[in-house]
Design an enzyme around this catalytic site. Sequence first.
Site, PDB file in Angstrom:
ATOM      1  N   ASP A 101     122.982  61.425  21.645  1.00 36.15           N
ATOM      2  CA  ASP A 101     123.095  60.149  21.406  1.00 36.15           C
ATOM      3  C   ASP A 101     122.302  59.166  21.766  1.00 36.15           C
ATOM      4  O   ASP A 101     121.482  59.493  22.813  1.00 36.15           O
ATOM      5  CB  ASP A 101     124.646  59.733  22.172  1.00 36.15           C
ATOM      6  CG  ASP A 101     124.401  59.996  23.531  1.00 36.15           C
ATOM      7  OD1 ASP A 101     123.926  61.163  24.076  1.00 36.15           O
ATOM      8  OD2 ASP A 101     124.911  59.276  24.425  1.00 36.15           O
ATOM      9  N   GLU A 102     122.357  58.235  21.090  1.00 36.31           N
ATOM     10  CA  GLU A 102     121.412  56.696  21.422  1.00 36.31           C
ATOM     11  C   GLU A 102     120.120  56.898  21.650  1.00 36.31           C
ATOM     12  O   GLU A 102     119.417  56.420  22.402  1.00 36.31           O
ATOM     13  CB  GLU A 102     122.245  56.032  22.793  1.00 36.31           C
ATOM     14  CG  GLU A 102     123.703  55.899  22.420  1.00 36.31           C
ATOM     15  CD  GLU A 102     124.338  55.291  23.691  1.00 36.31           C
ATOM     16  OE1 GLU A 102     125.077  54.277  23.391  1.00 36.31           O
ATOM     17  OE2 GLU A 102     124.067  55.528  24.777  1.00 36.31           O
TER      18      GLU A 102
END
Length: 873
Positions: free
Chosen positions: A530-531
């Site tokens: 993620d991210e």
Amino acid sequence: MRTKQLLAAGLLSASALAWAQPDVAALARDLSLAVAVDSNKGAAAGAPCVELGADWGSCLKGRLILHNHGSAAVPAKDWTLYLHSIRRLLRVDSPDFELSHLTGDLYRLTPKPGFAGIAAGAKLELPLVAEYWMLNNSDVLPRPYLVAEGQAPAVLARNDDDDASYLLPLPGDEWKSPAGEARPLMDAAERYREFARRGPQLAAADVAARVIPAALRVKPDGGKAAVGGLSWRLPALPPDARAALAQRSSQLGLAGQGLPVSGAVVKGLPADIAVAGGYRLRVEHGGARIDAHDAAGLFYGAQTLLGLIPQGGGEIPTLTVEDAPRYGHRGFMVDVARNFRQPATLKRLIEQMAAYKLNKLHLHLSDDEGWRLQINGLPELTEVGARRCHDLNEDSCLLPQLGSGPDNRSGGGYLSREQYVELLRYAKARFIEVIPEIDMPAHARAAVMAMERRYRHLQQLGQPEAASAYRLIDPQDRSNTLSVQFYDRHTYVNPCVPGVPRFVDKVVSEVAAMHREAGAPLAAWHFGGDEAKNILLGGGFQDLSGKDPGKGKIKLAEQDKPWARSPACRALLAGQPGKTVADLPLQFAEDVSRILARRGIVTMGAWQDGLKGAKSPKDFATAKVMVTEWDTLFWGAAKEAHEFANKGFQTVLAMPDYLYFDFPYELNPKERGYYWASRATDSYKVFSFAPDNLPQNAEVMTDRQGKAFEVPSEAAPARFAGIQGQAWSEVMRSDAQFEYMAYPRLLALAERAWHRAGWERPYRQGERYQLGVSHLVDRAALNRDWQQFAAVLGWREAAKLEGAGVGLRIAPPGLASGAAGVLTEFPGQALQFSPDGRNWTPYRPGQGAEAPYWRGVSGDGARFSRQEARGGD
């Protein structure tokens, strides 16, 4: 020369140093730091939010308040204050101090020449501009600390408390979100109205045949069975599972001989319970019998029997239960990376997960702020990555984060190899699979810095090949990035350097070996994913030449995507026409899947943004690919979850607006938690979640501002793999805080993961849901179901949790005027009232009348809710 060099050279005496510098230990005893918010609408109050580069032009105006409580003046120089902030501090408007950002949430405040010090008893207020807003006390982190040359760092003693508030009370309506707030503050009166809306509270006898989670079918026959102990006769269960049941029985005060319980794995059960985990339980006056589809079903049938029995034993109804799980994945994620959880706390969690039939423990073992698992051959991961201290070079530890202080007063620790193996065995005995997560390619700073220490050490020993073997960055990468939690390019492993796949393979192989040793083979690996982005390239920013009054101004030309200036990545992409650095996260996921497949791991998991752009699970080498969907319903999660599931991904719902347990229970600044997706997530809200029909939730709950929103049923029907609660730990520094946040919401999670309620509507394309507009959901049926759940929790399960040593949340009461104007969240909750907030009397119905102060109290009298005042907070 620096002071230490002068001392070593004999050019400065220790006595002269003592005279020249402040005593930071003494100074830390006298100095305190508080934060005041003057306006959370900074731009309207005159703050240059746009010019300072605030996301979406949103900032607050406030003050940092330094208070000298001592009898001597705070000196004018030779000290530095380090402080934490989960909001970006954009400016301190003071000629006396310089503010600088180090990494993550750590900032440095340094006196400038000309600063005159702080007189004894005086306060110094520094005007502050910070990004976004501060709405909850937990937005301000504890343990700022002082540093002076040649002395040990010292935490400000008056800020050294995990539970105290260092945010001054918000003035006026500053508790409201500047993005809009349609709900009232949850004070005692509003809480009374909210509890009342959920309907009448039931007596214990009304729910004697109900358990948590609810069973598929229950048929009481009108009889009673007395239970003071249990005699387990379940030879089809593995010995460790039988031992786990005996331990649970003892915990409930049911040790010793008693009601005989027999059981076996059988054929011929009804079709809807002849599935994994399915069972039939018969309770009669002389004993109980469990017929199960498999060993897991035997275990769950036993847990249902235990669920019927009050703490310490008693009468239970004779009945027949037929039951099976709703989902195969009934999970709970614990972030042990940001702030560590002790093994005993994790074992308590496993016990309660088993009691309520949750079966997947997702351990988030690494992040920017910490690495929490010992890996043979890579000791630096825990030597550096599991510790925080004031080492600006980060050679011996990571810099302090999240209010840890310079000496790991919170946050530090790791699971040794032996502890992890023991945890795996403990979970396996209770039919719980542990899914390890090592988050990459972003959120990886702890690993990156640990491997940089390894690199430097082996280089000094003249072993350059070994030094580079597990190096995770391209040393020539000069990409200018800022991660979601304010780290630079060292937050990302570089997918283009050879050390990264070697590192992944090494860690996976070592973890797999631990699982084999525990007798719980590693079947699923979560790589995070993620991210992996630069937040300054998001939609809330514009270039310095921009004219948008609602976007922060920055030098966009100076900002890069991750790895954009990495020569290693440029070389790799040169051989892949049409590919850019934006493709590297998904390419990394494919690389990880090949490593996992070679190691025999069946399932690769990732947060959904880590697989963005993937066409199907066939893009990856593992047999199965699990997507943990963590977008919010009001931002389109329903459609996205359906799309992933219909492509063939095993989709696990983890919606933040319902299933993040690091969010506050209610809209009140005194409640702990992040709130970017929800300002109020209590047990009722979790209980109301309809996972099979995600649009339905828009008719029952509001968005994060308390406003109605519409969700259409536009995607093709889908079957989800399950649901999962999340306990991110940025503001859960202690295990006590973790348990407060996890319980009792965990029981509502278990209810929805195991049982599909009658008020949950089937998913039908073409329907549209919105609170106050559509009228499709039977809210009365939802409330009747809640009343039963709440009664079981209040009369039966709360005592069991407390008996197991679990520090569940004690909710404050709801208060209206008059002797009858008192309501609790769950029936059976004990209360106390007081005339002065100091002397307390146990509440009995009809007592207290207009007593001004109230609080909830645990069954053992050891813990209390926060104190409430009738008529407001």
